[in-house]
Design an enzyme around this catalytic site. Sequence first.
Site, PDB file in Angstrom:
ATOM      1  N   ARG A   1      31.868 -57.219  67.161  1.00 45.47           N
ATOM      2  CA  ARG A   1      30.754 -56.275  67.073  1.00 45.47           C
ATOM      3  C   ARG A   1      29.538 -56.715  67.894  1.00 45.47           C
ATOM      4  NH1 ARG A   1      33.009 -55.876  61.871  1.00 45.47           N
ATOM      5  NH2 ARG A   1      33.508 -53.737  61.236  1.00 45.47           N
TER       6      ARG A   1
ATOM      7  N   GLN B   1      40.509 -50.031  56.375  1.00 43.95           N
ATOM      8  CA  GLN B   1      39.550 -51.037  55.902  1.00 43.95           C
ATOM      9  C   GLN B   1      38.111 -50.700  56.293  1.00 43.95           C
ATOM     10  OE1 GLN B   1      41.503 -54.291  58.349  1.00 43.95           O
ATOM     11  NE2 GLN B   1      39.398 -54.994  58.521  1.00 43.95           N
TER      12      GLN B   1
ATOM     13  N   SER C   1      31.705 -62.438  67.289  1.00 49.59           N
ATOM     14  CA  SER C   1      32.222 -61.267  66.582  1.00 49.59           C
ATOM     15  C   SER C   1      32.461 -60.174  67.614  1.00 49.59           C
ATOM     16  CB  SER C   1      31.178 -60.795  65.557  1.00 49.59           C
ATOM     17  OG  SER C   1      31.466 -59.478  65.150  1.00 49.59           O
TER      18      SER C   1
ATOM     19  N   HIS D   1      38.892 -65.652  68.482  1.00 53.78           N
ATOM     20  CA  HIS D   1      40.296 -65.215  68.406  1.00 53.78           C
ATOM     21  C   HIS D   1      41.180 -66.122  69.271  1.00 53.78           C
ATOM     22  CE1 HIS D   1      38.293 -61.120  67.772  1.00 53.78           C
ATOM     23  NE2 HIS D   1      39.005 -61.281  66.679  1.00 53.78           N
TER      24      HIS D   1
ATOM     25  N   LYS E   1      34.888 -67.173  59.590  1.00 52.33           N
ATOM     26  CA  LYS E   1      33.719 -66.277  59.624  1.00 52.33           C
ATOM     27  C   LYS E   1      33.851 -65.189  58.555  1.00 52.33           C
ATOM     28  CE  LYS E   1      31.901 -62.750  61.693  1.00 52.33           C
ATOM     29  NZ  LYS E   1      32.534 -61.674  62.361  1.00 52.33           N
TER      30      LYS E   1
ATOM     31  N   ALA F   1      39.224 -56.487  70.890  1.00 52.21           N
ATOM     32  CA  ALA F   1      37.917 -56.855  71.463  1.00 52.21           C
ATOM     33  C   ALA F   1      37.764 -58.372  71.308  1.00 52.21           C
ATOM     34  CB  ALA F   1      36.780 -56.091  70.795  1.00 52.21           C
TER      35      ALA F   1
END
Length: 281
Positions: A187, A61, A185, A37, A149, A32
Amino acid sequence: MHIFTTAAELRAYAEANRRAGRRLGLVPTMGALHDGHLQLVQAAAAECDEVIASIFVNPTQFNNPDDLRLYPRLPEQDAALLAPAGCTALFMPAVAEIYPQPSILRFDFGALERVMEGAHRPGHFNGVATVVSKLFHLARPHAAYFGQKDFQQVAIVRQLIADLSFDLELVVYPTVREADGLAMSSRNSRLSPAARAVAPLLHQVLEQAAGQVRLGLATDQVQAQALAALAHEPKFKPEYFEVADAQTLQPVTTYETGRSVVLCVAAHLDGVRLIDNVVVS
Ligand code: PAF
């Protein structure tokens, strides 16, 4: 760009390139992909001959099964973004490829993991250390690229590299932010429009608190005010706000000039867990 799904393929690629004297960079991700990234991939491409990116949503994790189930998965879109950024090999293994059997090895990072993410997500750093070790062994990078981050993750990986004598350079890049300050992020894509609209508060609170720390306000007051400011927005459910030594990650009570401290926050926003941090040095 090569696409590998097996450990054997990645290992053979890494061995061949190492033998040819080429410098290998590794960018481990859970996919994602966002600009944060891609900037890591671009940085690796500028410094290395081959750039290996991994996309693996690592189940070990995740301590929350819903978080694992809902984690965004966009393999085709990710693959299309990686090649133009300079990635030369993408490793996208299935879970059984990485964990052919349940791993019983346990990592203990002592005080480094008894705070913040480690304290609130039991087993999280054991899973991170396990998968990162496996990726280091398979990809044999000369350099591995991580984003700031995940501040505590970087500290854990630094310790892992030192304790297990991984022969590689750890390269850490600053957090990449949206125009309104929200840290990028994977998310974030799960935020509703209403939640997204208030999400920059997380970074605003951090910056305000960083100013107070610089002015010498006692850190328990900084912490209390930051948590209150977050709780003021009903969509936010703060999990922690810590002012910690940037090396040891242990809480600090006052800021002394010359010391590097990090302000770290985690909060749930409409059910999506977000983290961010700011360093004061
Ligand atoms: O930061 C992440 O995306 C993950 O924790 C990592 C380093 C890829 C390990 O699964």
